[in-house]
Design an enzyme around this catalytic site. Structure first.
Site, PDB file in Angstrom:
ATOM      1  N   SER A 145       0.893  -0.937  -0.002  1.00 55.24           N
ATOM      2  CA  SER A 145       0.185   0.034   0.043  1.00 55.24           C
ATOM      3  C   SER A 145       0.769   1.153  -0.032  1.00 55.24           C
ATOM      4  CB  SER A 145      -1.066  -0.197   1.094  1.00 55.24           C
ATOM      5  OG  SER A 145      -1.425   1.455   1.508  1.00 55.24           O
ATOM      6  N   TYR A 158      -1.966  -1.335  10.297  1.00 56.39           N
ATOM      7  CA  TYR A 158      -1.840  -1.294   8.935  1.00 56.39           C
ATOM      8  C   TYR A 158      -0.668  -0.831   8.416  1.00 56.39           C
ATOM      9  CZ  TYR A 158      -3.976  -1.126   4.201  1.00 56.39           C
ATOM     10  OH  TYR A 158      -4.365  -1.152   2.745  1.00 56.39           O
TER      11      TYR A 158
HETATM   12  P1  NAD Z   1     -11.445  -6.256   0.302  1.00 52.09           P
HETATM   13  O1  NAD Z   1     -12.098  -6.262   1.616  1.00 52.09           O
HETATM   14  O2  NAD Z   1     -12.269  -5.793  -0.942  1.00 52.09           O
HETATM   15  O3  NAD Z   1     -10.799  -7.896   0.035  1.00 52.09           O
HETATM   16  C1  NAD Z   1     -10.349  -8.319   0.944  1.00 52.09           C
HETATM   17  C2  NAD Z   1      -9.830 -10.036   0.566  1.00 52.09           C
HETATM   18  O4  NAD Z   1      -9.184 -10.531   1.659  1.00 52.09           O
HETATM   19  C3  NAD Z   1     -11.408 -10.644   0.565  1.00 52.09           C
HETATM   20  O5  NAD Z   1     -11.186 -11.797  -0.524  1.00 52.09           O
HETATM   21  C4  NAD Z   1     -11.222 -11.276   1.913  1.00 52.09           C
HETATM   22  O6  NAD Z   1     -12.324 -12.301   2.011  1.00 52.09           O
HETATM   23  C5  NAD Z   1     -10.103 -11.804   2.094  1.00 52.09           C
HETATM   24  N1  NAD Z   1      -9.603 -11.929   3.504  1.00 52.09           N
HETATM   25  C6  NAD Z   1      -9.767 -11.021   4.596  1.00 52.09           C
HETATM   26  N2  NAD Z   1      -9.246 -11.626   5.538  1.00 52.09           N
HETATM   27  C7  NAD Z   1      -8.862 -12.985   5.295  1.00 52.09           C
HETATM   28  C8  NAD Z   1      -8.451 -14.178   5.970  1.00 52.09           C
HETATM   29  N3  NAD Z   1      -8.332 -14.015   7.291  1.00 52.09           N
HETATM   30  N4  NAD Z   1      -8.161 -15.304   5.272  1.00 52.09           N
HETATM   31  C9  NAD Z   1      -8.313 -15.252   4.119  1.00 52.09           C
HETATM   32  N5  NAD Z   1      -8.830 -14.363   3.521  1.00 52.09           N
HETATM   33  C10 NAD Z   1      -9.113 -13.179   3.916  1.00 52.09           C
HETATM   34  O7  NAD Z   1     -10.281  -5.481  -0.002  1.00 52.09           O
HETATM   35  P2  NAD Z   1      -9.275  -4.655  -0.883  1.00 52.09           P
HETATM   36  O8  NAD Z   1      -9.442  -3.196  -0.947  1.00 52.09           O
HETATM   37  O9  NAD Z   1      -9.485  -5.341  -2.214  1.00 52.09           O
HETATM   38  O10 NAD Z   1      -7.921  -5.115  -0.307  1.00 52.09           O
HETATM   39  C11 NAD Z   1      -6.872  -6.077  -0.992  1.00 52.09           C
HETATM   40  C12 NAD Z   1      -5.596  -5.635  -0.588  1.00 52.09           C
HETATM   41  O11 NAD Z   1      -5.323  -4.586  -1.095  1.00 52.09           O
HETATM   42  C13 NAD Z   1      -5.217  -5.729   0.914  1.00 52.09           C
HETATM   43  O12 NAD Z   1      -3.835  -5.982   1.444  1.00 52.09           O
HETATM   44  C14 NAD Z   1      -5.241  -4.204   1.090  1.00 52.09           C
HETATM   45  O13 NAD Z   1      -4.489  -3.773   2.283  1.00 52.09           O
HETATM   46  C15 NAD Z   1      -4.552  -3.543   0.019  1.00 52.09           C
HETATM   47  N6  NAD Z   1      -4.794  -2.260  -0.465  1.00 52.09           N
HETATM   48  C16 NAD Z   1      -6.083  -1.707  -0.495  1.00 52.09           C
HETATM   49  C17 NAD Z   1      -6.122  -0.228  -0.954  1.00 52.09           C
HETATM   50  C18 NAD Z   1      -7.545   0.234  -1.388  1.00 52.09           C
HETATM   51  O14 NAD Z   1      -7.838   1.396  -1.576  1.00 52.09           O
HETATM   52  N7  NAD Z   1      -8.554  -0.624  -1.616  1.00 52.09           N
HETATM   53  C19 NAD Z   1      -5.214   0.534  -1.052  1.00 52.09           C
HETATM   54  C20 NAD Z   1      -3.970   0.027  -0.697  1.00 52.09           C
HETATM   55  C21 NAD Z   1      -3.821  -1.441  -0.379  1.00 52.09           C
END
Ligand code: NAD
Length: 263
Positions: A145, A158
């Site tokens: 991130s 985080y």
């Molecule tokens: P999201 O909530 O849409 O998806 C998260 C996914 O992780 C889901 O499929 C969920 O089932 C899975 N998950 C969560 N806990 C779990 C566990 N204990 N075991 C197995 N699976 C698990 O979130 P997202 O925004 O798509 O985030 C995905 C990644 O991208 C994360 O690592 C997040 O930190 C990173 N990220 C997101 C953003 C953003 O703006 N959305 C920005 C930077 C980084």
């Protein structure tokens, strides 16, 4: 951009939603077989597997695993190997968020975020690397991130986990250099997914904003482009990192953040 990943097999954690789903679709579009992992509605997960098979002609399976649990991480890799023979690409994407001042953060939230956003990548990489070494090709893509590069208030766990993930990325890159394996981190800024949706709704509630105003505030505070990045854009970068053209990119942290970290 067409990159041929036919015959390659990828495990993408957290691929039932958001960014992980976008990455799984882009890898499948380029011919890669997929091990899906993540929580969600059983019917929707089943439909997703069918869609990947029908739309892209790839094999797709879903494996139930809680990546907060080290044994389940190792079992997830073992199941992928048993199904496909090799796991050439590992995308450590599963992640959760919690927003609170440091002294109110709570031990449970801290432990869960460190386990899912950081330790899972260690356990999954340790389990997957020996197989990549055997074939002489491997790609580990860690979804970090902007918060692996800079901090924001109220995101202690985080920010700590994502900075740690960038450190793990560099160590993995050094230990695999010259072996046909690369490890890189992608550092998204704001991407409109359920994880960010929760933060938008929280601000609407706390600050009495309508949706447009809350989205505008979120973006204007941090992301100079004024636009959310998309899961498809993150997926396209992951695909590029899996290509031969990217064979010498390793240990890097690549922002997709509309200029957030340029400030
Ligand atoms: P999201 O909530 O849409 O998806 C998260 C996914 O992780 C889901 O499929 C969920 O089932 C899975 N998950 C969560 N806990 C779990 C566990 N204990 N075991 C197995 N699976 C698990 O979130 P997202 O925004 O798509 O985030 C995905 C990644 O991208 C994360 O690592 C997040 O930190 C990173 N990220 C997101 C953003 C953003 O703006 N959305 C920005 C930077 C980084």
């Amino acid at each position: 951009m067409e990159i041929n990943l036919k015959g390659k097999h990828a495990l993408v954690t957290g691929s039932t939603s958001g960014i992980g789903l976008g990455i799984a679709i882009e890898l499948a579009r380029n011919g890669c077989d997929i091990v899906l992992s993540g929580f969600g509605d059983a019917v929707a997960i089943n439909d997703l597997q069918t869609r990947l098979r029908n739309d892209y002609g790839v094999r797709a399976i879903h494996v139930d695993a809680d990546v907060a649990n080290p044994q389940q991480c190792r079992a997830l890799v073992a199941r992928g190997l048993a199904e496909f023979g090799t796991l050439d690409i590992l995308v450590n994407n599963a992640g959760i968020q919690h927003v609170a001042p440091l002294e109110e953060f709570g031990e449970e939230k801290w432990d869960a975020i460190l386990a899912i956003n950081l330790s899972a990548a260690f356990h999954l990489s340790a389990a997957a690397l020996p197989g990549m070494r055997r074939t002489g090709y491997g790609r580990v893509v860690n979804i970090a991130s902007v918060h692996g590069l800079v901090a924001s208030k109220f995101k202690a766990a985080y920010v700590a986990a994502k900075h740690g993930l960038i450190g793990l990325t560099k160590v993995t890159a050094l230990e695999t250099a010259g072996q046909g394996i690369t490890c890189n981190a992608i550092c998204p800024g704001w991407v409109l997914t359920p994880l960010v949706e929760a933060q938008i709704e929280d601000r609407m509630r706390r600050e009495g904003l309508d949706r447009r105003a809350a989205e505008h505030l979120l973006l204007s505070e941090k992301q100079p482009s004024g636009q959310f990045a998309t899961p498809g854009q993150i997926g396209a970068l992951a695909v590029f990192l899996c290509s031969d053209a990217a064979a010498n990119i390793t240990g890097a942290s690549l922002p997709v953040d509309g200029g957030w970290t340029a400030q």
